[in-house]
Design a protein around this motif. Structure first.
Motif, mmCIF file in Angstrom:
data_model
loop_
_atom_site.group_PDB
_atom_site.id
_atom_site.type_symbol
_atom_site.label_atom_id
_atom_site.label_comp_id
_atom_site.label_asym_id
_atom_site.label_seq_id
_atom_site.Cartn_x
_atom_site.Cartn_y
_atom_site.Cartn_z
ATOM 1 N N ALA A 82 44.447 13.147 10.225
ATOM 2 C CA ALA A 82 44.906 12.002 11.056
ATOM 3 C C ALA A 82 46.306 11.104 10.469
ATOM 4 O O ALA A 82 46.464 11.433 9.055
ATOM 5 C CB ALA A 82 43.631 10.941 10.957
ATOM 6 N N VAL A 83 46.896 10.282 11.135
ATOM 7 C CA VAL A 83 48.052 9.606 10.517
ATOM 8 C C VAL A 83 47.475 8.855 9.481
ATOM 9 O O VAL A 83 46.583 8.316 9.562
ATOM 10 C CB VAL A 83 48.653 8.756 11.713
ATOM 11 N N GLY A 84 48.194 8.814 8.244
ATOM 12 C CA GLY A 84 47.992 8.014 7.128
ATOM 13 C C GLY A 84 47.129 8.968 5.988
ATOM 14 O O GLY A 84 46.975 8.256 4.799
ATOM 15 N N ASP A 85 46.549 10.100 6.470
ATOM 16 C CA ASP A 85 45.897 11.077 5.239
ATOM 17 C C ASP A 85 46.864 11.193 4.355
ATOM 18 O O ASP A 85 48.224 11.578 4.702
ATOM 19 C CB ASP A 85 45.335 12.131 5.972
ATOM 20 N N THR A 86 46.793 11.218 3.211
ATOM 21 C CA THR A 86 47.270 11.800 1.892
ATOM 22 C C THR A 86 46.910 13.221 1.873
ATOM 23 O O THR A 86 45.698 13.592 1.759
ATOM 24 C CB THR A 86 47.135 10.919 0.668
ATOM 25 N N VAL A 87 47.906 14.401 1.885
ATOM 26 C CA VAL A 87 47.544 15.576 1.679
ATOM 27 C C VAL A 87 48.329 16.186 0.631
ATOM 28 O O VAL A 87 49.448 15.842 0.191
ATOM 29 C CB VAL A 87 47.802 16.101 3.057
#
Length: 332
Positions: free
Chosen positions: A89-94
């Motif tokens: 999702a938009v905003g996930d830190t990966v």
């Protein structure tokens, strides 16, 4: 249309310091995520000694070399800013293999979400390649046992410091090899190592004999260099030598000869090299081993931050000089 920056490898190492003459900084139009893809804005990029090997043209290495004219390979961490992928999702830190680029389009393969509450420096210093490499090499190959003695080279580096701390937590006597007195003080006073050897100033043989009175059972090799031959002489019967890196020889056209193999037979010593790409499938298991040490406060780290993507072009030289103080990270 707005643009972003990538850095391409254009020349192979030639024995001189790594620098801008080996790279090309290019501007490209901002990409978009296609079907099943995500767009990642990289915020922090990891610099690792293995990258020096990836720049060389060795076709027989554990991973293909970076092709000239392509984005320089690296791992990193960033934020998902556009997603057409059901798992992100938009905003996930990966975190994953990003390369030297401000933005990356990916189908998600090889990228993992960073646990909420874990900051970028902690993620890259412990839960990325350093911690995974330390855990795989020490636990799976070194097979440490309480009461044994471990010697780790590059002991103040991102991998070596974690190796030593895990070994201490497991009840081993831990001796670290470093390149200056400040690092020696850090690993003994802050990390709890039992002793330190400065390979630049100490009498290596005498210091090893003093600090390993019962010999060496596990040798975790990150650097190569003159210390290697001296540690080899101290290995006990059934010792395990874990060969993770050889930074002293990566750009040496004529590496020094290895030791006589007769002691390997007499003492039944096991020597094994490894590379993490062989073990990426084991990441969940390795994180399961590593995380309890972190949660119990048994793993400390320090990071060395460089500012801006282009700083990577000279930052790699810190591995040769020993100028980095902790995990080397580029903050974009």
């Amino acid at each position: 249309m707005s643009q972003y920056t990538e850095i391409l490898l254009t020349k192979r190492p030639d024995g001189n310091p790594i620098g801008p003459h080996m790279f090309e900084v290019v501007k490209k139009d901002m990409p978009q995520a296609g079907p099943g893809e995500i767009l990642i804005k990289q915020t922090h990029m990891s610099l690792d000694p293995a990258m020096l090997g990836w720049m060389n043209p060795d076709k027989e290495s554990y991973i293909p070399p970076v092709e000239l004219g392509t984005v320089m390979r690296s791992s990193g961490l960033g934020e998902v800013v556009e997603s057409n992928h059901p798992d992100f999702a938009v905003g996930d830190t990966v975190m994953g293999m990003t390369g030297w680029a401000e933005y990356i389009v990916s189908n998600g393969q090889g990228f993992n979400k960073v646990q909420t509450g874990v900051d970028a420096e902690t993620a890259l210093s412990i839960f990325a390649l350093p911690g995974l490499t330390a855990t795989q090499g020490l636990k799976k190959i070194g097979e440490p046992k309480a009461g044994e003695t471990l010697v780790v080279t590059g002991a103040a580096g991102s991998v070596g410091s974690i190796v030593g701390q895990i070994a201490k937590a497991d009840g081993l006597r831990v001796i670290g090899v470093v390149g200056d007195d400040e690092k020696a003080q850090w690993i003994t006073e802050e990390l709890g190592f039992d002793g330190a050897i400065n390979y630049k100033t100490d009498d290596l043989a005498a210091k090893l004999e003093e600090l390993t009175p019962n010999g060496v059972d596990v040798y975790f090799e990150n650097t190569g260099g003159p210390i290697q031959a001296e540690v080899f002489k101290r290995l006990n019967a059934h010792a395990r030598a874990v060969v993770c890196g050889m930074i002293a020889d990566y750009t040496n056209p004529t590496p020094p000869p290895g030791p006589n193999w007769i002691p390997l037979i007499k003492k039944r010593i096991r020597v094994q090299g490894f590379a993490m790409p062989d073990h990426f499938k084991d990441v969940p298991e390795l994180l399961g081993i590593l995380t309890p040490y972190v949660m119990q406060g048994k793993i400390k780290y320090r990071s060395h931050i460089l500012e801006g993507l282009e700083s990577a072009m000279t930052g790699l030289n810190l591995f040769f000089t020993g100028g980095n103080k902790g995990k080397l990270i580029v903050k974009l």
